[in-house]
Design a protein around this motif. Structure first.
Motif, PDB file in Angstrom:
ATOM      1  N   LEU A   1       0.876  -0.924  -0.164  1.00  0.00           N
ATOM      2  CA  LEU A   1       0.375  -0.195  -0.345  1.00  0.00           C
ATOM      3  C   LEU A   1       1.187   1.460  -0.468  1.00  0.00           C
ATOM      4  O   LEU A   1       1.709   1.286   0.787  1.00  0.00           O
TER       5      LEU A   1
ATOM      6  N   ASN B   1      -1.721  11.730   9.640  1.00  0.00           N
ATOM      7  CA  ASN B   1      -2.730  11.226  10.158  1.00  0.00           C
ATOM      8  C   ASN B   1      -3.347  10.383   8.932  1.00  0.00           C
ATOM      9  O   ASN B   1      -4.304  10.510   8.394  1.00  0.00           O
TER      10      ASN B   1
ATOM     11  N   PRO C   1      -5.224   7.632   7.542  1.00  0.00           N
ATOM     12  CA  PRO C   1      -6.288   6.883   7.446  1.00  0.00           C
ATOM     13  C   PRO C   1      -6.367   5.710   6.909  1.00  0.00           C
ATOM     14  O   PRO C   1      -7.206   5.158   6.788  1.00  0.00           O
ATOM     15  N   MET C   2      -6.352   4.996   7.773  1.00  0.00           N
ATOM     16  CA  MET C   2      -5.943   3.751   8.462  1.00  0.00           C
ATOM     17  C   MET C   2      -5.980   2.934   9.749  1.00  0.00           C
ATOM     18  O   MET C   2      -5.993   3.596  10.579  1.00  0.00           O
ATOM     19  N   ARG C   3      -6.649   2.083   9.877  1.00  0.00           N
ATOM     20  CA  ARG C   3      -7.182   0.919  11.581  1.00  0.00           C
ATOM     21  C   ARG C   3      -5.844   0.875  11.925  1.00  0.00           C
ATOM     22  O   ARG C   3      -4.649   0.592  11.505  1.00  0.00           O
TER      23      ARG C   3
ATOM     24  N   MET D   1      -8.435  -1.377   5.302  1.00  0.00           N
ATOM     25  CA  MET D   1      -7.799  -1.332   6.392  1.00  0.00           C
ATOM     26  C   MET D   1      -7.975   0.347   6.432  1.00  0.00           C
ATOM     27  O   MET D   1      -7.193   0.932   7.125  1.00  0.00           O
ATOM     28  N   LEU D   2      -8.742   0.885   5.776  1.00  0.00           N
ATOM     29  CA  LEU D   2      -8.807   2.081   5.664  1.00  0.00           C
ATOM     30  C   LEU D   2     -10.433   2.918   6.317  1.00  0.00           C
ATOM     31  O   LEU D   2     -10.966   2.429   6.712  1.00  0.00           O
ATOM     32  N   THR D   3      -9.975   4.189   6.830  1.00  0.00           N
ATOM     33  CA  THR D   3     -10.902   4.061   8.309  1.00  0.00           C
ATOM     34  C   THR D   3     -10.746   6.096   7.473  1.00  0.00           C
ATOM     35  O   THR D   3     -10.010   6.568   7.199  1.00  0.00           O
TER      36      THR D   3
ATOM     37  N   VAL E   1      -7.546   5.117  -6.967  1.00  0.00           N
ATOM     38  CA  VAL E   1      -6.924   5.740  -5.935  1.00  0.00           C
ATOM     39  C   VAL E   1      -8.066   6.779  -5.231  1.00  0.00           C
ATOM     40  O   VAL E   1      -8.362   7.742  -5.960  1.00  0.00           O
ATOM     41  N   PRO E   2      -8.062   6.405  -4.081  1.00  0.00           N
ATOM     42  CA  PRO E   2      -8.919   7.407  -3.347  1.00  0.00           C
ATOM     43  C   PRO E   2      -7.763   8.593  -2.420  1.00  0.00           C
ATOM     44  O   PRO E   2      -7.102   8.047  -1.884  1.00  0.00           O
ATOM     45  N   ASN E   3      -8.732   9.724  -2.408  1.00  0.00           N
ATOM     46  CA  ASN E   3      -8.175  11.015  -2.302  1.00  0.00           C
ATOM     47  C   ASN E   3      -8.649  10.748  -0.441  1.00  0.00           C
ATOM     48  O   ASN E   3      -9.967  11.601   0.006  1.00  0.00           O
ATOM     49  N   MET E   4      -8.038  10.764   0.319  1.00  0.00           N
ATOM     50  CA  MET E   4      -8.257  11.576   2.025  1.00  0.00           C
ATOM     51  C   MET E   4      -8.254  12.253   2.388  1.00  0.00           C
ATOM     52  O   MET E   4      -7.341  12.079   3.480  1.00  0.00           O
ATOM     53  N   LEU E   5      -6.739  13.097   1.357  1.00  0.00           N
ATOM     54  CA  LEU E   5      -6.181  14.195   2.314  1.00  0.00           C
ATOM     55  C   LEU E   5      -7.803  15.280   2.919  1.00  0.00           C
ATOM     56  O   LEU E   5      -8.869  15.123   2.384  1.00  0.00           O
TER      57      LEU E   5
ATOM     58  N   HIS F   1     -10.804   9.165   9.332  1.00  0.00           N
ATOM     59  CA  HIS F   1     -10.440  10.286  10.342  1.00  0.00           C
ATOM     60  C   HIS F   1     -10.806  11.141  10.239  1.00  0.00           C
ATOM     61  O   HIS F   1     -10.006  12.351  11.013  1.00  0.00           O
TER      62      HIS F   1
ATOM     63  N   VAL G   1      -3.162   5.361  -2.140  1.00  0.00           N
ATOM     64  CA  VAL G   1      -3.595   6.135  -1.380  1.00  0.00           C
ATOM     65  C   VAL G   1      -3.425   7.523  -1.565  1.00  0.00           C
ATOM     66  O   VAL G   1      -2.278   7.815  -1.246  1.00  0.00           O
ATOM     67  N   GLN G   2      -4.217   8.569  -1.205  1.00  0.00           N
ATOM     68  CA  GLN G   2      -3.884  10.031  -1.121  1.00  0.00           C
ATOM     69  C   GLN G   2      -4.185  10.615  -0.350  1.00  0.00           C
ATOM     70  O   GLN G   2      -5.255  10.035   1.042  1.00  0.00           O
ATOM     71  N   TRP G   3      -2.851  10.382   0.864  1.00  0.00           N
ATOM     72  CA  TRP G   3      -3.171  10.222   2.401  1.00  0.00           C
ATOM     73  C   TRP G   3      -2.157  11.643   3.092  1.00  0.00           C
ATOM     74  O   TRP G   3      -1.059  11.857   2.280  1.00  0.00           O
ATOM     75  N   ASP G   4      -2.523  12.024   4.365  1.00  0.00           N
ATOM     76  CA  ASP G   4      -1.302  12.144   5.121  1.00  0.00           C
ATOM     77  C   ASP G   4      -1.225  12.135   6.407  1.00  0.00           C
ATOM     78  O   ASP G   4      -1.850  11.381   6.763  1.00  0.00           O
TER      79      ASP G   4
END
Lengths: 476, 122
Positions: free
Chosen positions: A328, A371, A373-375, B8-10, B113-117, B12, A365-368
């Motif tokens: 991932l 923070n 966004p995972m369990r 696994m994604l949640t 692609v998910p954008n979780m920002l 936030h 995944v695009q994320w910070d």
């Protein structure tokens, strides 16, 4: 016999119009690897070639014996930067004390070295390289060499995700980047060169150059002296033409105190890659990414996360070798994410062209990363290259970010069994942040590496059984 | 986005305590073959939130008669493992969004692609 060797190799053309005899003889191959990863490279050699590799005292080098029928397999190894065939090695060469005497010694040496077998391997290698055509790897190495060239890169034709990015994207150069910068088509240059040789086959002498790496404080000469003098001796012996850029044969002279190894390069330098040092810390070499991944020892069904993947070097390298784990990859930058997507598409297209219809066990995944966004406790391995630079776009500094990251990584990583393999150049900040983690991580070991001329550390951490504090998911 | 990732994604979003599982609203789904490995699947199953996986499959209209509770001895049921493999790794959401079940906040999925920002004050 000496005369025969000369003539035989004087007019030999690169095209290999020559019929190659399969020697099936044992030859010694030397390989440069990212410093610090000699043992993981030796592991790969053992695993895939069933050959025992010796780690040289000269860091960043390993040696192993193969038979020539397995030479093509050596090119497929992922830990190795540059390859060469050993002509001869001396582990206790007695250097004379004046430059003139040393020069004479080089002349004597050139005339009596057992060149034949090595040259046969070199020729065989050329035909292998031509056959491959598809993949490509360039691995700029920095100088802890005081040789003729401060950067070297390979121009074999194995696959490297980094290269694909260059093929796809127009050249973008960023500071502190992890993207590959400019790169013309190596393959076509090489082909052209060989074509020219073909046309003139039988008439043109081989071109060569000598690259010398010297380390040690008891030599009365510099690497340039040695390269020049040994080069002169080689030229006289073979009647080859010296050419710094368009050479056919690269003779390697490696001197480490009293150890002298003479070799012939089997992977070609891409000269334009030399400029990559201008752009700050270099991209993560695929061999380094691979070495880091080996340190993780990915198991079947491991969930492996790169939370700052950039254009995806590590996860892509991972997914090609460890197809029974799940990768991932995440990044906060939209550009990085779309490049990663393109790189994956490119790899998929290539495997599909090759006949396989399978996808890859990988998601983006695009994320910070501060923070995620995972369990909690859902990840087995976290692996990443941690450059925090202008790319982040915020004013936060490493000393704020590193603790946040380490905490968040600790939250998602499985207590007790999880691990992290983190590359960073900001070792001081990293270690300080680590010490503030209240026992969430335990240092397993550290591999010191050289990234773009800078000393960096690959920190291997074990996630302890200490639970993270559930409180404010937003904060960590 | 594969459903293994979704598992696994949640969410936030600040203050949210029940942000899992994210509701899938898919507008484009593809099925892409991926090499089957029985060991991978059987070892992955205990790591999953099984209910969330069933829920996700339902949202995509692909329940495929997956049982709502795990059968004992599933490791040796090849047919079952194949079904799980398919839903975990081969069904991919290409376009759509993930919605936080508590706050309603939607995270777009584009090109898989998910954008979780989150924006600064979320």
């Amino acid at each position: 016999i000496v005369g025969c060797i000369r003539i035989h190799f004087l007019y030999c053309s690169v095209s290999g119009a020559h019929i190659m005899q399969e020697l099936d003889e044992a030859v010694t191959i030397g390989a440069t690897v990212p410093t610090g990863f000699e043992h993981t490279a030796a592991e790969e050699v053992q695993e895939k070639l069933e050959a025992t590799a010796r780690v040289s005292k000269n860091r960043g080098r390993i040696y192993f014996d193969i038979t020539t029928d397995t030479l093509f397999k050596v090119h497929q190894l992922k830990s190795l930067d540059n390859l060469f065939v050993v002509v001869k090695d001396y582990d206790d060469y007695q250097f004379k004390t004046t430059k003139e005497e040393v020069q004479l010694d080089w002349q004597e040496l050139a005339a009596k070295l057992p060149w034949t077998n090595a040259l046969e391997v070199w020729k065989l290698n050329n035909s292998i390289k031509k056959r491959k055509g598809r993949r490509k790897r360039t691995n700029p190495t920095k100088s802890d060499q005081c040789g003729n060239f401060s950067t070297k890169s390979t121009d074999t034709v194995p696959s490297d995700p980094e290269e694909l990015w260059v093929d796809l994207e127009s050249l973008e150069v960023k500071e502190n980047q992890r993207d590959v910068s400019s790169q013309p088509e190596d393959d076509s240059e090489e082909e052209k060169h060989s074509e020219i040789q073909d046309q003139e086959s039988g008439v043109t002498p081989l071109k060569f150059r000598v690259t010398c790496n010297r380390a040690g404080d008891k030599h009365c000469f510099t690497s340039n002296d040695a390269a020049r003098d040994f080069g002169g001796a080689v030229q006289e012996f073979f009647q080859w033409k010296a050419d710094m850029t368009k050479f056919d044969v690269e003779v390697l002279l490696n001197i480490h105190n009293n150890e002298v190894v003479v070799g012939l390069a089997l992977t070609v330098e891409s000269l334009h890659r030399r400029n990559i040092s201008h752009f700050g810390p270099t991209t993560l070499r695929s061999t380094l990414a691979y070495g880091m991944l080996r340190l993780c020892k990915p198991q079947v069904s491991d969930v492996i996360v790169d939370p700052m993947c950039g254009t995806g070097a590590i996860p892509l390298e991972g997914v090609m070798e460890w197809q029974n784990s799940f990768f991932l990859a995440g990044d906060n930058s939209g550009t990085a994410v779309s490049r990663s997507v393109n790189n994956i598409k490119h790899i998929l297209k290539r495997t599909h062209d090759g006949g396989s219809s399978s996808g890859l066990p990988l998601d983006i995944v695009q994320w910070d990363l501060c923070n995620l966004p995972m369990r909690s406790s859902s990840v087995d391995i976290i692996i990443t290259d941690m450059p925090f630079g202008k790319r982040m776009g915020s004013k936060k500094k490493n000393w704020e970010l590193y603790p946040l990251c380490l905490r968040e990584m600790a939250r998602v990583c499985k207590p007790g069994t999880g691990k992290a393999v983190l590359l960073t150049q900001d070792k001081k900040c990293f270690l300080k942040a680590l010490s503030q983690m209240e026992g969430l991580w335990r240092k397993s070991h550290t591999v010191w590496v050289n990234v773009g001329g800078l000393h960096a550390g690959v920190f291997v951490l074990k996630r302890t059984a200490v639970g993270h504090q559930d409180g404010n998911p937003g904060a960590y | 986005m594969k459903l293994l990732t979704h598992n696994m994604l949640t969410s936030h979003v600040k203050g949210v305590t029940k942000g899992y599982p994210l509701i899938i609203k898919a507008t484009e789904v593809k099925v892409n073959e991926l090499e089957f490995n029985a060991q991978f699947v059987s070892r992955m199953i205990p790591k999953l939130e099984w209910n969330a996986l069933i829920q996700a499959a339902e949202w995509l209209g692909r329940s495929q008669d997956l049982p709502s509770t795990l059968i004992p001895n599933y490791e040796n049921d090849e047919e079952f493992l194949h079904k799980v493999h398919r839903i975990l790794l081969e069904v991919e959401v290409i376009e759509g969004c993930l919605q936080c079940p508590e706050s309603g906040r939607e995270f777009p999925i584009s090109k898989g692609v998910p954008n979780m920002l989150l924006i600064e004050d979320e």
